[in-house]
Design a protein around this motif. Structure first.
Motif, mmCIF file in Angstrom:
data_model
loop_
_atom_site.group_PDB
_atom_site.id
_atom_site.type_symbol
_atom_site.label_atom_id
_atom_site.label_comp_id
_atom_site.label_asym_id
_atom_site.label_seq_id
_atom_site.Cartn_x
_atom_site.Cartn_y
_atom_site.Cartn_z
ATOM 1 N N THR A 170 0.831 -1.203 0.000
ATOM 2 C CA THR A 170 0.000 0.000 0.000
ATOM 3 C C THR A 170 0.862 1.247 0.000
ATOM 4 O O THR A 170 1.853 1.326 0.735
ATOM 5 C CB THR A 170 -0.909 0.023 1.250
ATOM 6 O OG1 THR A 170 -1.730 -1.141 1.267
ATOM 7 C CG2 THR A 170 -1.795 1.265 1.252
ATOM 8 N N GLN A 171 0.475 2.208 -0.825
ATOM 9 C CA GLN A 171 1.084 3.540 -0.790
ATOM 10 C C GLN A 171 -0.008 4.528 -0.406
ATOM 11 O O GLN A 171 -1.047 4.603 -1.072
ATOM 12 C CB GLN A 171 1.690 3.908 -2.144
ATOM 13 C CG GLN A 171 2.419 5.246 -2.156
ATOM 14 C CD GLN A 171 3.685 5.235 -1.325
ATOM 15 O OE1 GLN A 171 4.390 4.239 -1.273
ATOM 16 N NE2 GLN A 171 3.988 6.347 -0.668
ATOM 17 N N SER A 209 3.372 13.279 5.584
ATOM 18 C CA SER A 209 4.086 12.766 4.412
ATOM 19 C C SER A 209 3.446 11.469 3.916
ATOM 20 O O SER A 209 2.848 10.712 4.684
ATOM 21 C CB SER A 209 5.551 12.512 4.765
ATOM 22 O OG SER A 209 5.660 11.505 5.766
ATOM 23 N N SER A 210 3.574 11.220 2.616
ATOM 24 C CA SER A 210 3.078 9.962 2.052
ATOM 25 C C SER A 210 3.992 8.830 2.496
ATOM 26 O O SER A 210 5.212 9.000 2.587
ATOM 27 C CB SER A 210 3.020 10.032 0.529
ATOM 28 O OG SER A 210 4.320 10.224 -0.012
ATOM 29 N N ALA A 221 -6.878 9.237 3.942
ATOM 30 C CA ALA A 221 -5.812 8.977 2.976
ATOM 31 C C ALA A 221 -6.388 8.444 1.682
ATOM 32 O O ALA A 221 -7.411 7.748 1.664
ATOM 33 C CB ALA A 221 -4.791 7.989 3.540
ATOM 34 N N ASN A 222 -5.723 8.785 0.587
ATOM 35 C CA ASN A 222 -5.966 8.167 -0.715
ATOM 36 C C ASN A 222 -4.862 7.131 -0.921
ATOM 37 O O ASN A 222 -3.672 7.464 -0.828
ATOM 38 C CB ASN A 222 -5.944 9.211 -1.822
ATOM 39 C CG ASN A 222 -7.060 10.223 -1.679
ATOM 40 O OD1 ASN A 222 -8.186 9.976 -2.079
ATOM 41 N ND2 ASN A 222 -6.747 11.376 -1.089
ATOM 42 N N GLU A 223 -5.246 5.900 -1.195
ATOM 43 C CA GLU A 223 -4.274 4.815 -1.229
ATOM 44 C C GLU A 223 -4.322 4.058 -2.553
ATOM 45 O O GLU A 223 -5.404 3.836 -3.119
ATOM 46 C CB GLU A 223 -4.521 3.838 -0.082
ATOM 47 C CG GLU A 223 -4.366 4.486 1.282
ATOM 48 C CD GLU A 223 -4.538 3.511 2.416
ATOM 49 O OE1 GLU A 223 -3.907 3.728 3.477
ATOM 50 O OE2 GLU A 223 -5.305 2.532 2.269
ATOM 51 N N PHE A 224 -3.151 3.670 -3.013
ATOM 52 C CA PHE A 224 -3.029 2.747 -4.136
ATOM 53 C C PHE A 224 -2.498 1.435 -3.589
ATOM 54 O O PHE A 224 -1.487 1.410 -2.878
ATOM 55 C CB PHE A 224 -2.086 3.291 -5.205
ATOM 56 C CG PHE A 224 -1.826 2.315 -6.319
ATOM 57 C CD1 PHE A 224 -2.810 2.041 -7.258
ATOM 58 C CD2 PHE A 224 -0.618 1.652 -6.413
ATOM 59 C CE1 PHE A 224 -2.584 1.131 -8.275
ATOM 60 C CE2 PHE A 224 -0.385 0.737 -7.430
ATOM 61 C CZ PHE A 224 -1.374 0.475 -8.365
ATOM 62 N N ILE A 246 -9.756 5.994 2.471
ATOM 63 C CA ILE A 246 -10.000 5.504 3.816
ATOM 64 C C ILE A 246 -10.048 6.671 4.794
ATOM 65 O O ILE A 246 -9.187 7.559 4.773
ATOM 66 C CB ILE A 246 -8.932 4.474 4.237
ATOM 67 C CG1 ILE A 246 -9.254 3.879 5.607
ATOM 68 C CG2 ILE A 246 -7.526 5.060 4.193
ATOM 69 C CD1 ILE A 246 -8.464 2.629 5.923
ATOM 70 N N ASN A 247 -11.090 6.697 5.627
ATOM 71 C CA ASN A 247 -11.269 7.708 6.660
ATOM 72 C C ASN A 247 -10.816 7.115 7.988
ATOM 73 O O ASN A 247 -11.294 6.058 8.398
ATOM 74 C CB ASN A 247 -12.736 8.140 6.734
ATOM 75 C CG ASN A 247 -12.940 9.298 7.682
ATOM 76 O OD1 ASN A 247 -12.894 9.141 8.895
ATOM 77 N ND2 ASN A 247 -13.192 10.473 7.128
#
Length: 286
Positions: free
Chosen positions: A63-64, A92-93, A261-264, A238-239
């Motif tokens: 996951t990023q 930070s990501s 977050a927005n995740e790939f 995801i909240n």
């Protein structure tokens, strides 16, 4: 002489005929009895083997995460009503990893339970009573997040081994804030009552963990590579709720809300029902 031979031949033929009739009469009752017996019972039918593990699958994911900007959730201090909220909040990501177990209910519906651990993200935010004219305060630290979700997915269909899907999940988010501190920097001499300019001594805050409700929305695509394995790539929002640090020697703490977050995600799924068999074409779903 000829007459005696004829008589002997006739006697032999008569004797053979009599013996044949006697043998036939003895065999008839046995044949009749055999005809009266019922047919033999059919051979026993072996029970079909039960498929063990049918529908169950395991998954592993990388996951990023790119965090949205959270908001300050500081509790107003009645003795210090002029303290402004934090601005310029950033995390930070970071990358992470996870896994889970799931079940394919039917060709278009499946569920799974997942655990994902993300790396410690660097956090910072600023506040200033003078709107950054005489000085400002920095609050910084680390935030790492562990989530556990139960997810439901709708597999839209399968074309040439590719299966797009959408899903949603609910669960918990355990967030830990560590290495947190606050520090004042003076832009003019004596902005905080002390001589000089520049950064002052930092006040360190205790580590602290908070567990809250979490939810997620997912859209992705899987590809069946055979032998029970599928490649999986997905976007997930995801909240994560709220997080806060421990207290420093002055009773201060960093509090954040609306952490998201927005995740790939990219990973691998292994389905037990397929075993180590080559991929087969499926008409609908995966």
């Amino acid at each position: 002489m000829i007459a005696s031979h004829r008589s002997a031949l006739a006697a032999t033929l008569a004797t053979g005929t009599l013996l044949g009739l006697l043998a036939g009469s003895c065999a008839l009752p046995g044949r009749a009895a055999a005809a009266d017996l019922p047919p033999p019972p059919p051979p026993p039918v072996e029970a079909a083997p039960v498929a063990i593990g049918s529908g169950w699958y395991l998954r592993g994911d990388f996951t990023q995460s790119w965090y949205d900007h959270p908001r300050d959730d500081a509790i107003p201090d009645p003795s210090d009503p002029g303290m402004p909220p934090l601005v310029g909040l950033r995390l930070s990501s970071e990358s992470g990893y996870g896994g889970g177990i799931g079940y394919q209910i039917n060709p278009w519906l499946r569920v799974d339970a997942t655990i994902d651990q993300r790396g410690a993200s660097s956090f910072r935010g600023y506040s200033s009573r003078s709107v950054f004219e005489t000085g400002y305060n920095l609050e910084a630290g680390k935030v790492d997040v562990l989530t556990g979700l139960v997810n439901v997915y709708a597999d839209i269909g399968t074309w040439y081994g590719f299966t797009p899907y959408v899903g949603a999940g609910v669960g918990f988010a355990d967030k830990r804030m560590s290495r947190n501190y606050t520090q004042t920097t003076c832009l003019i001499d004596g902005c905080d009552g002390l001589e000089g300019t520049g950064p002052r001594n930092a006040a360190f805050r205790a580590n602290h963990s908070v567990t809250t409700f979490a939810w997620a929305l997912t859209a992705g695509l899987s590809y069946d590579i055979g032998a029970g394995f599928s490649l999986d790539a997905a976007y997930r929002y995801i909240n994560l709720g709220k997080v806060r640090s421990g207290f420093d020697e002055y009773g201060g703490a960093t509090r954040l809300k609306d952490l998201a977050a927005n995740e790939f995600r990219v990973g691998l799924r292994y389905r037990f029902a397929d075993g180590l068999l080559p991929a087969v074409a499926r008409g609908y779903g995966n």
